[in-house]
Design a protein around this motif. Structure first.
Motif, PDB file in Angstrom:
ATOM      1  N   HIS B 120       0.850  -1.192   0.000  1.00 45.01           N
ATOM      2  CA  HIS B 120       0.000   0.000   0.000  1.00 45.01           C
ATOM      3  C   HIS B 120       0.883   1.239   0.000  1.00 45.01           C
ATOM      4  O   HIS B 120       2.082   1.147   0.226  1.00 45.01           O
ATOM      5  CB  HIS B 120      -0.908   0.027   1.225  1.00 45.01           C
ATOM      6  CG  HIS B 120      -1.894  -1.102   1.267  1.00 45.01           C
ATOM      7  ND1 HIS B 120      -3.059  -1.106   0.538  1.00 45.01           N
ATOM      8  CD2 HIS B 120      -1.862  -2.288   1.925  1.00 45.01           C
ATOM      9  CE1 HIS B 120      -3.718  -2.235   0.761  1.00 45.01           C
ATOM     10  NE2 HIS B 120      -3.009  -2.981   1.598  1.00 45.01           N
ATOM     11  N   GLY B 121       0.262   2.376  -0.245  1.00 43.59           N
ATOM     12  CA  GLY B 121       1.011   3.631  -0.210  1.00 43.59           C
ATOM     13  C   GLY B 121       0.429   4.514   0.882  1.00 43.59           C
ATOM     14  O   GLY B 121      -0.784   4.707   0.961  1.00 43.59           O
ATOM     15  N   PHE B 122       1.319   5.044   1.727  1.00 42.27           N
ATOM     16  CA  PHE B 122       0.895   5.865   2.856  1.00 42.27           C
ATOM     17  C   PHE B 122       1.164   7.314   2.479  1.00 42.27           C
ATOM     18  O   PHE B 122       2.305   7.768   2.488  1.00 42.27           O
ATOM     19  CB  PHE B 122       1.705   5.428   4.076  1.00 42.27           C
ATOM     20  CG  PHE B 122       1.416   6.168   5.348  1.00 42.27           C
ATOM     21  CD1 PHE B 122       0.261   5.916   6.069  1.00 42.27           C
ATOM     22  CD2 PHE B 122       2.326   7.089   5.847  1.00 42.27           C
ATOM     23  CE1 PHE B 122       0.009   6.580   7.266  1.00 42.27           C
ATOM     24  CE2 PHE B 122       2.077   7.757   7.034  1.00 42.27           C
ATOM     25  CZ  PHE B 122       0.914   7.502   7.746  1.00 42.27           C
ATOM     26  N   SER B 123       0.091   8.015   2.086  1.00 41.78           N
ATOM     27  CA  SER B 123       0.244   9.364   1.556  1.00 41.78           C
ATOM     28  C   SER B 123      -0.530  10.334   2.446  1.00 41.78           C
ATOM     29  O   SER B 123      -1.742  10.240   2.563  1.00 41.78           O
ATOM     30  CB  SER B 123      -0.298   9.382   0.119  1.00 41.78           C
ATOM     31  OG  SER B 123      -0.311  10.678  -0.387  1.00 41.78           O
ATOM     32  N   VAL B 124       0.199  11.255   3.107  1.00 33.47           N
ATOM     33  CA  VAL B 124      -0.397  12.106   4.146  1.00 33.47           C
ATOM     34  C   VAL B 124      -0.269  13.581   3.803  1.00 33.47           C
ATOM     35  O   VAL B 124       0.796  14.015   3.355  1.00 33.47           O
ATOM     36  CB  VAL B 124       0.330  11.913   5.495  1.00 33.47           C
ATOM     37  CG1 VAL B 124      -0.474  12.517   6.620  1.00 33.47           C
ATOM     38  CG2 VAL B 124       0.614  10.458   5.756  1.00 33.47           C
ATOM     39  N   ARG B 125      -1.334  14.350   4.037  1.00 31.55           N
ATOM     40  CA  ARG B 125      -1.261  15.803   3.876  1.00 31.55           C
ATOM     41  C   ARG B 125      -2.280  16.451   4.799  1.00 31.55           C
ATOM     42  O   ARG B 125      -3.349  15.882   5.052  1.00 31.55           O
ATOM     43  CB  ARG B 125      -1.569  16.254   2.443  1.00 31.55           C
ATOM     44  CG  ARG B 125      -3.024  16.219   2.018  1.00 31.55           C
ATOM     45  CD  ARG B 125      -3.532  14.862   1.562  1.00 31.55           C
ATOM     46  NE  ARG B 125      -3.017  14.521   0.252  1.00 31.55           N
ATOM     47  CZ  ARG B 125      -2.517  13.340  -0.072  1.00 31.55           C
ATOM     48  NH1 ARG B 125      -2.562  12.343   0.791  1.00 31.55           N
ATOM     49  NH2 ARG B 125      -2.052  13.118  -1.257  1.00 31.55           N
ATOM     50  N   PRO B 126      -1.934  17.658   5.311  1.00 29.18           N
ATOM     51  CA  PRO B 126      -2.958  18.388   6.054  1.00 29.18           C
ATOM     52  C   PRO B 126      -4.046  18.820   5.079  1.00 29.18           C
ATOM     53  O   PRO B 126      -3.751  19.233   3.950  1.00 29.18           O
ATOM     54  CB  PRO B 126      -2.208  19.591   6.629  1.00 29.18           C
ATOM     55  CG  PRO B 126      -0.966  19.716   5.831  1.00 29.18           C
ATOM     56  CD  PRO B 126      -0.656  18.382   5.251  1.00 29.18           C
ATOM     57  N   GLU B 127      -5.301  18.707   5.541  1.00 33.10           N
ATOM     58  CA  GLU B 127      -6.439  19.022   4.691  1.00 33.10           C
ATOM     59  C   GLU B 127      -6.335  20.407   4.065  1.00 33.10           C
ATOM     60  O   GLU B 127      -6.729  20.625   2.931  1.00 33.10           O
ATOM     61  CB  GLU B 127      -7.667  18.974   5.605  1.00 33.10           C
ATOM     62  CG  GLU B 127      -8.961  18.736   4.946  1.00 33.10           C
ATOM     63  CD  GLU B 127      -9.974  18.392   6.040  1.00 33.10           C
ATOM     64  OE1 GLU B 127     -10.346  17.224   6.111  1.00 33.10           O
ATOM     65  OE2 GLU B 127     -10.352  19.296   6.811  1.00 33.10           O
ATOM     66  N   GLU B 128      -5.733  21.352   4.845  1.00 33.85           N
ATOM     67  CA  GLU B 128      -5.737  22.749   4.406  1.00 33.85           C
ATOM     68  C   GLU B 128      -4.644  23.065   3.398  1.00 33.85           C
ATOM     69  O   GLU B 128      -4.792  23.976   2.598  1.00 33.85           O
ATOM     70  CB  GLU B 128      -5.547  23.670   5.620  1.00 33.85           C
ATOM     71  CG  GLU B 128      -6.562  23.476   6.721  1.00 33.85           C
ATOM     72  CD  GLU B 128      -7.981  23.643   6.208  1.00 33.85           C
ATOM     73  OE1 GLU B 128      -8.176  24.515   5.338  1.00 33.85           O
ATOM     74  OE2 GLU B 128      -8.881  22.888   6.642  1.00 33.85           O
ATOM     75  N   THR B 129      -3.531  22.369   3.472  1.00 33.17           N
ATOM     76  CA  THR B 129      -2.406  22.706   2.597  1.00 33.17           C
ATOM     77  C   THR B 129      -1.965  21.466   1.831  1.00 33.17           C
ATOM     78  O   THR B 129      -1.126  20.701   2.289  1.00 33.17           O
ATOM     79  CB  THR B 129      -1.198  23.221   3.418  1.00 33.17           C
ATOM     80  OG1 THR B 129      -1.678  23.909   4.552  1.00 33.17           O
ATOM     81  CG2 THR B 129      -0.308  24.115   2.584  1.00 33.17           C
ATOM     82  N   LEU B 130      -2.538  21.296   0.664  1.00 31.13           N
ATOM     83  CA  LEU B 130      -2.290  20.049  -0.060  1.00 31.13           C
ATOM     84  C   LEU B 130      -0.842  19.914  -0.516  1.00 31.13           C
ATOM     85  O   LEU B 130      -0.349  18.813  -0.733  1.00 31.13           O
ATOM     86  CB  LEU B 130      -3.221  19.954  -1.274  1.00 31.13           C
ATOM     87  CG  LEU B 130      -4.719  19.892  -0.933  1.00 31.13           C
ATOM     88  CD1 LEU B 130      -5.545  19.720  -2.200  1.00 31.13           C
ATOM     89  CD2 LEU B 130      -5.029  18.779   0.044  1.00 31.13           C
ATOM     90  N   SER B 131      -0.127  21.025  -0.653  1.00 31.14           N
ATOM     91  CA  SER B 131       1.242  20.927  -1.151  1.00 31.14           C
ATOM     92  C   SER B 131       2.187  20.344  -0.104  1.00 31.14           C
ATOM     93  O   SER B 131       3.296  19.942  -0.416  1.00 31.14           O
ATOM     94  CB  SER B 131       1.757  22.296  -1.597  1.00 31.14           C
ATOM     95  OG  SER B 131       1.824  23.153  -0.487  1.00 31.14           O
TER      96      SER B 131
END
Ligand code: HEM
Ligand SMILES: [Cu+2]
Ligand SMILES: [Cu+2]
Lengths: 578, 182
Positions: B120-131
């Protein structure tokens, strides 16, 4: 189909090519044509799925449901990245070996058996993908175990790899005999083809091990498969085959810039050293794909991804100078180069062979090469891994770089080996501009949505909707629309290429005399004279390379800026890792 | 010198190299060393590295670890509140066992990442700042312990970005990062 193989030869089966000045034997020419034509079929088939895949990723269209999407994506990857490229590369080996050396192709039956085996493998792979059914999943390019693929898939890949090995044998025999026949160095193009073939052998061995391991597991001869080991093995062939594409492409660059652009080698020593660096270092890079993996040590990842201290990157920087410098110095020598860039502005831009090759060089470097080094840095990889930015990177290398160069090569083969004028000459002159231009924008958009919005690759829905949550990557939608439109145009550019190529072969006007091909020569000069003249008192390295130097500095500046920006973005993240 | 289609003649190895080409070779060599040096220095000095301890585990062992962890943890409406600094997350077709989890901003946790079935791929980002996003590969058979300190409160969205089967696109989860005490 015999009308495609009916050039006139002398009693011994040779003819003198009016453009390259090479003595071409029937056996070499016909087999190179066979592989080239097969490659075009793969391009056509895989290209269909470029359309369906891109129109699914553009979720405004949302063409395919998930089940079909992965099948289409697998067909796209295998037919284009593997079959289109490798059939072309066998043709390149035959051209770079026996044709450049002026020999016959030895053991033509092996070439035919190899071709048949490759075709059988390719058909099996395609069939197994199309008929994927539970518990199997579509393999995509990588068939990451323990996600099962059909046993026929693994077997088909093995057959294809064996076929490739057989088809390459006549090339090795040619070189072996040449060694015995005479001392001294091989021509640079042959040398490049040779380096390509050695890297290919390493890749194929890795591939045979990988897919045998997976097949044994799939047939339950062994109980378990180690996901990390599979990845390491897989990338020996997955990465190695990309290096074949790279080195074959660079060989084509040297070949075509010389023949249609009037380039000369400014330093045999430097260019050959760069090839040697590839030979030693480039196949190491398999851990590029494992940088964000759990099961590889940090030391190995750093050493490996840097190809041992960037040995292979350095080699690419060498070619980045040597090839344009060859054009610059070569053209200045013929009096075609006033000022800083006169050698470029006076170049044969209307010749699609030339423009394809030059776009390939520029776009590969600026879009593919730079991004490859960026995502190949251990830490930056965390921001690129499995996002569409990765897909952007490799479309810059294998499409804008290799595919565009190979399209130029095929135009050249149509003119000089199939002996046909290009159908729709104006359209043909415009095609490289249109294809390279639109595809560049599509590629840049993939990079942006990947890096700036974290849009994952290999999924059919994520921007408009993620099933089961309110959250989505909707902010990326505008850039996706730009992507969608330019991807469509790029597909059209690919269709144009196929239409022109096939129409030229079928109804193209025959080339009867050398004069008919005179427009291919740099500045229309007759061959055997200027282009081949070696004048000890007028060495090419003494000519000015100012223009190239300036272009290379621009390249370096772009590289540094992109590097700093990527690191800046990364440093803004929360803290991760030990 | 000249044609790539002819054997080079004479003593080509000793032919001089154009001055500008030599300068470029120097620049290239320096740049290569910078690329290497910066990457290695960052593993020691930088805050973002895909580096952690790795252990081999079977699927059953990892399931047991996660069960034990969940027993010890608090289940709230927002998600699991881990008992200490250790956080367990497993990818499975098609979801994340252990998510949503409630964490404190500014506190360092050890994330134990693994999978029950396939990659699987574990891809994390804060909802507010996708970059601001990071991506790690998750493999069955391996438990990867990656330290992480979320510096800002907010919801961090996790999506799977390695193809794991036809339902792959629905595989998501969240971190709920709350204002820390300290
Ligand atoms: C007009 C031309 C093309 C377009 C618009 C296009 C578009 C795309 C897109 C959007 C994807 C990503 C799908 C995803 O990950 O969800 C993709 C994947 C891919 N493309 Fe292309 N492509 C084109 C030509 C090519 C060519 C010529 C090659 C090879 C020489 C190629 C090789 C690949 C590969 C290897 C993948 C990855 C498959 C995987 O994830 O396993 N593409 N393409
Ligand atoms: Cu998954
Ligand atoms: Cu998934």
């Amino acid at each position: 189909m015999t009308w495609l193989f009916d050039n006139e030869y002398d009693d011994e089966g040779f003819r003198r090519c009016g453009v390259t000045g090479l003595d071409v034997h029937r056996s070499v020419e016909n087999h190179a044509k066979l592989f080239g034509l097969t490659a075009v079929v793969a391009l056509l088939f895989g290209g269909i799925f470029a359309f369906t895949v891109a129109m699914t990723r553009w979720e405004v269209i949302g063409l395919l449901p998930a089940e079909d999407f992965y099948i289409h994506l697998s067909l796209h990857a295998w037919n284009l990245l593997i079959f289109w490229m490798i059939f072309t590369e066998i043709a390149i080996l035959y051209v770079g070996g026996p044709m450049v050396l002026g020999r016959k192709l030895p053991f033509t039956s092996l070439a035919k058996i190899g071709w048949g085996t490759m075709v059988a493998g390719a058909v099996a792979v395609n069939y197994s993908i199309i008929t994927t059914s539970a518990p199997d999943e579509a393999p995509l390019l990588t068939s990451y175990a323990p996600l099962p693929s059909s046993p026929l898939f693994y077997a088909g890949v093995i057959v294809f790899l064996l076929g490739t090995t057989i088809a390459a044998l006549p090339f090795f025999v040619t070189l072996w005999r040449e060694r015995k026949r005479r001392t001294g160095s091989l021509p640079l193009v042959t040398f490049g083809a040779f380096v390509t073939s050695i890297i290919a052998v390493e890749a194929i061995l890795g591939g045979l091990v990988t897919f045998s391991y997976a097949l044994a597991w799939r047939l339950e001869l062994i109980a378990t498969i180690d996901a990390a080991l599979y990845r390491q093995l897989y990338w020996i062939v997955g990465h190695g085959s990309q290096q074949i594409n790279l080195v074959a492409m660079i060989t084509v660059w040297y070949f075509l810039t010389h023949v249609v652009g009037g380039a000369e080698i400014v330093s045999e020593k430097v260019s050959r050293t760069a090839f040697i660096l590839y030979l030693f270092f480039i196949n190491m890079g398999a851990a590029h794909h494992l940088l964000s993996d759990p099961a590889v040590t940090t030391g190995w990842r750093i050493f490996n991804t840097s190809y041992a201290f960037y040995g292979a990157t350095f080699a690419s920087l060498i070619h980045a100078f040597a090839i344009p410098a060859g054009i610059e110095a070569g053209r200045r020598k013929r009096g075609k180069g006033g000022g800083l860039f006169g050698w470029l502005t006076s170049a044969p831009w209307k010749n699609p062979v030339f423009s394809s090759v030059v776009f390939s060089i520029i776009l590969f470097g600026f879009l593919g090469g730079i991004t490859g080094v960026l995502m190949g840095q251990l830490q930056l990889n965390m921001a690129w891994h499995n996002t569409l930015a990765t897909v952007g990177h490799f479309h810059a290398t294998v499409v804008l770089g290799t595919t565009v160069a190979f399209m130029g090569l095929l135009y050249f083969l149509i003119r000089t080996m199939f002996m046909r004028r290009l159908a729709f000459p104006r359209l043909a002159a415009a095609q490289p501009y249109f294809y390279a231009g639109t595809m560049s924008i599509a590629t840049l958009m993939l990079m942006y949505v990947g890096i700036l919005y974290g849009v994952p690759r290999r999924t059919s829905e994520v921007v408009e909707n993620i099933p089961g949550t309110e959250f989505s990557l909707a902010a990326a939608a505008p850039l996706f629309s730009v992507f969608g439109i330019f991807a469509l145009l790029a597909v059209l550019g690919g269709v144009l290429f196929l239409v022109i190529a096939l129409a030229s072969l079928i109804v193209g006007e025959r080339i009867e005399s050398p004069e008919d091909n005179a427009d291919l020569l740099p500045d229309g000069g007759a061959h055997g004279t200027a282009i081949d003249a070696v004048d000890e008192d007028d060495p090419v390295h003494a000519y000015e390379m100012r223009g190239t130097f300036v272009l290379c500095l621009v390249f370096m500046a772009t590289f540094v800026v992109a590097y700093v920006l990527n690191w800046y973005l990364l440093s803004q993240l929360w803290s991760i890792g030990a | 010198m000249g044609s790539p289609l002819k054997p080079p003649d004479g003593n080509w190895w000793n032919q001089p190299i154009n001055r500008r080409e030599s300068i470029w070779l120097g620049l290239g060599a320096v740049w290569s060393m910078i690329l290497f040096g910066w990457m290695s220095i960052w593993t020691r000095e930088g805050d973002q590295n895909p580096i952690g301890r790795t252990y081999r585990v079977t699927e059953e062992e990892f399931r047991e670890k996660i069960e034990a962890y969940k027993e010890a943890a608090d289940e709230t409406d927002d998600g699991i509140v881990p008992p200490g600094d250790e956080v367990y997350i497993a990818g499975l077709r098609y979801g994340w066992d252990g998510l949503p989890v409630v964490l404190e901003a500014g506190r360092e946790y050890d994330l134990h990442l693994g999978a029950y079935d396939v990659q699987h791929g574990f891809s994390v980002r804060p909802e507010e700042t996708l970059s601001k996003q990071i991506n790690l590969q998750i493999l069955p058979g391996y438990e990867w312990v990656v330290p992480m300190t979320f510096d800002e409160p907010g919801t961090y969205q996790v999506i799977c970005n390695e193809f794991c089967g036809v339902g792959h696109r629905s595989m998501h989860g969240t971190f709920v990062v709350e204002e820390g005490d300290g």
